[in-house]
Design a protein around this motif. Structure first.
Motif, short mmCIF file in Angstrom:
data_model
loop_
_atom_site.label_atom_id
_atom_site.label_comp_id
_atom_site.label_asym_id
_atom_site.label_seq_id
_atom_site.Cartn_x
_atom_site.Cartn_y
_atom_site.Cartn_z
N ALA A 30 93.66 47.67 87.25
CA ALA A 30 92.52 48.26 87.93
C ALA A 30 92.93 49.59 88.51
O ALA A 30 93.72 49.65 89.44
N SER A 31 92.45 50.67 87.95
CA SER A 31 92.86 51.99 88.40
C SER A 31 91.68 52.95 88.34
O SER A 31 90.69 52.71 87.65
N GLY A 32 91.81 54.03 89.11
CA GLY A 32 90.79 55.06 89.10
C GLY A 32 89.75 54.84 90.19
O GLY A 32 89.52 53.74 90.65
N ILE A 33 89.12 55.95 90.58
CA ILE A 33 88.12 55.91 91.63
C ILE A 33 86.94 55.02 91.22
O ILE A 33 86.37 54.31 92.03
N PHE A 34 86.58 55.06 89.95
CA PHE A 34 85.39 54.35 89.48
C PHE A 34 85.75 53.05 88.73
O PHE A 34 85.05 52.64 87.82
N ALA A 35 86.83 52.41 89.17
CA ALA A 35 87.30 51.22 88.48
C ALA A 35 86.25 50.12 88.43
O ALA A 35 86.09 49.43 87.42
N SER A 36 85.49 49.93 89.50
CA SER A 36 84.51 48.85 89.54
C SER A 36 83.38 49.03 88.53
O SER A 36 82.75 48.04 88.12
N LEU A 37 83.13 50.26 88.11
CA LEU A 37 82.04 50.51 87.17
C LEU A 37 82.35 50.00 85.77
O LEU A 37 81.46 49.98 84.90
N SER A 38 83.59 49.58 85.53
CA SER A 38 83.90 48.94 84.25
C SER A 38 83.28 47.55 84.16
O SER A 38 83.16 46.99 83.08
N ASN A 39 82.86 47.03 85.32
CA ASN A 39 82.13 45.76 85.38
C ASN A 39 80.67 46.04 85.09
O ASN A 39 79.99 46.74 85.84
N ARG A 40 80.15 45.52 83.99
CA ARG A 40 78.80 45.84 83.53
C ARG A 40 77.74 45.50 84.55
O ARG A 40 76.81 46.28 84.82
#
Length: 424
Positions: free
Chosen positions: A9-19
């Motif tokens: 889990a990396s990056g500022i927008f990591a949570s947006l990988s969750n559909r």
């Protein structure tokens, strides 16, 4: 589960990988833009209709009444029913209330009571939407990314409150558009925000044995009361919102009577405040160590106290820009850490009710804005901000002392549990 996110889990927008979270995030982005526009529209329309500090505070009071009376039931509903349906219903309510008020302004039939009623409806809508959105975040996002997800949610709130008020201020001063166009555009945006909601999961939350709504509210309060850290988070949040955050409620009149500028500058000032929140939310989203949340919330609370104090002596609207930028960043950090901790410290079956208790603090902010606005009419806006800053310092002291006590209680409980486990 570890409090530090896995390396994947990396990056500022990591949570947006969750559909599912992405759909929730996009719906909020559009809806919060509409809400940001109405922040300015409500304040400016109230000033135009009544020319009084207390009138806009009364509008906030109506919003707060809607939230206070409904939010506890919104928390119960978020723990009992499909959260997608609650969010969808709230979006539709926000759409039609803005549409109705916009039509009244177009027809020249707007009256102050209409603004009060629309604020009451919108407060009730947020009372259902807020707990449902936060509880769904805890449902669809893994624990390690909760802080990131909540930071990104706050990013949508802060960034749209940067663009929304500035856009509304520009459009309100635009010929053939005005406040009527602002309300109608806001209604259209909220309607568009319902589309991603339709793509969210329809599952019902797992929950304990069902009781009456009042019994479930009492269970939620008792749960927070017996959780030392959670109790401090909820109480300090309420205190901070009551004594510090009303600076936003006073900004329309501050802009007009103290700084002597119009709606466009009100939008710019509100935008500066929200821009500070946007920048800060991006930085908080980088954080992966949840153990730093407590220290971060105390630091942000200290900055809020200092910001309100400086605002009390700010000479003009140009100097107020950087002050509001810093103040907005600190306030957003405080809110983000509180929401993260309230989810991380509570069990999933209580998420909706815990969030409703946090949201009651936001509605209480609107309630207290009315008496504070009346007091500001008597003693002056600058003096009011000075007293608010002093009260916020007391909240800092409480948070530090109560936090230390919570740590001692938590450590003692863990020691007792280890002894009991060893003896068995």
């Amino acid at each position: 589960m570890s409090d530090v996110a896995p390396a994947s889990a990396s990056g500022i927008f990591a949570s947006l990988s969750n559909r599912d979270y992405a759909m929730l995030w996009w719906s909020g982005l559009v809806a919060f833009l509409a809400v940001g526009m109405q922040i300015l529209a409500r304040g400016w329309l109230a000033i135009q209709l009544t020319d009084s500090n207390s009138s806009f505070a009364l509008v906030l009071l109506a919003f707060g009444i809607g939230m206070v009376t409904v939010t506890p039931f919104g928390g119960v509903a978020a723990d009992r029913f499909a959260r997608r349906a609650l969010i969808l219903g709230s979006h539709l309510s926000l759409t039609f209330s803005a549409l109705w008020l916009g039509i009244m302004v177009v027809l020249g039939l707007e009256e102050f009571w209409m603004l009060l009623l629309a604020s009451l409806i919108q407060g009730a809508s947020f009372a259902f939407m807020g707990p449902a959105r936060m509880a769904m975040t805890g449902e669809v996002v893994e624990r390690e990314l909760l802080s990131n997800a909540i930071s990104l949610t706050q990013l949508t709130v802060a960034s749209t409150q940067t663009v929304g008020p500035a856009l509304a201020g520009f459009l309100a001063d635009t010929p053939n558009f005005g406040l009527a166009g602002v309300y109608l555009l806001s209604a259209g945006l909220t309607a568009v925000g319902t589309i991603p909601v339709l793509l969210l999961p329809t599952s019902r939350p797992e929950r304990l044995e069902a009781h009456s709504p009042f019994e479930e509210i009492a269970e939620g309060v008792a749960y927070v009361a017996r959780s030392p850290y959670l109790r401090v988070v909820v109480i300090s949040t309420a205190l901070m919102l009551l004594v510090a955050m009303p600076y936003l409620a006073f900004l329309p009149k501050y802009t007009e009577s103290v700084f002597g500028v119009g709606a466009l500058w009100l939008g710019v000032l509100q935008g500066a405040n929200a821009l500070g929140g946007t920048v800060t939310a991006l930085q908080v989203a980088r954080m992966r160590d949840n153990t730093q949340l407590w220290r971060l919330r105390i630091t942000s609370l200290i900055v809020v106290a200092a910001g309100v104090a400086v605002l009390a002596i700010t000479p003009n609207h140009l100097v107020a820009l950087p002050v509001l930028f810093v103040l907005g960043g600190a306030a957003t950090t405080f809110q983000t850490t509180n929401m993260s901790m309230s989810l991380l410290l509570s069990e999933p079956v209580y998420h909706g009710r815990v969030q409703s208790l946090v949201m009651i603090s936001f509605s209480a902010q609107s309630l207290i804005a009315f008496p504070l606005g009346a007091l500001a009419d008597q003693i002056g806006l600058r003096e009011m901000h000075g007293y608010m800053a002093a009260a916020t310092v007391l909240v800092v002291v409480y948070s530090v002392l109560a936090g230390r006590q919570a740590r001692r209680l938590t450590q003692a409980a863990r020691s007792q549990a280890q002894v009991a486990s060893g003896s068995s």
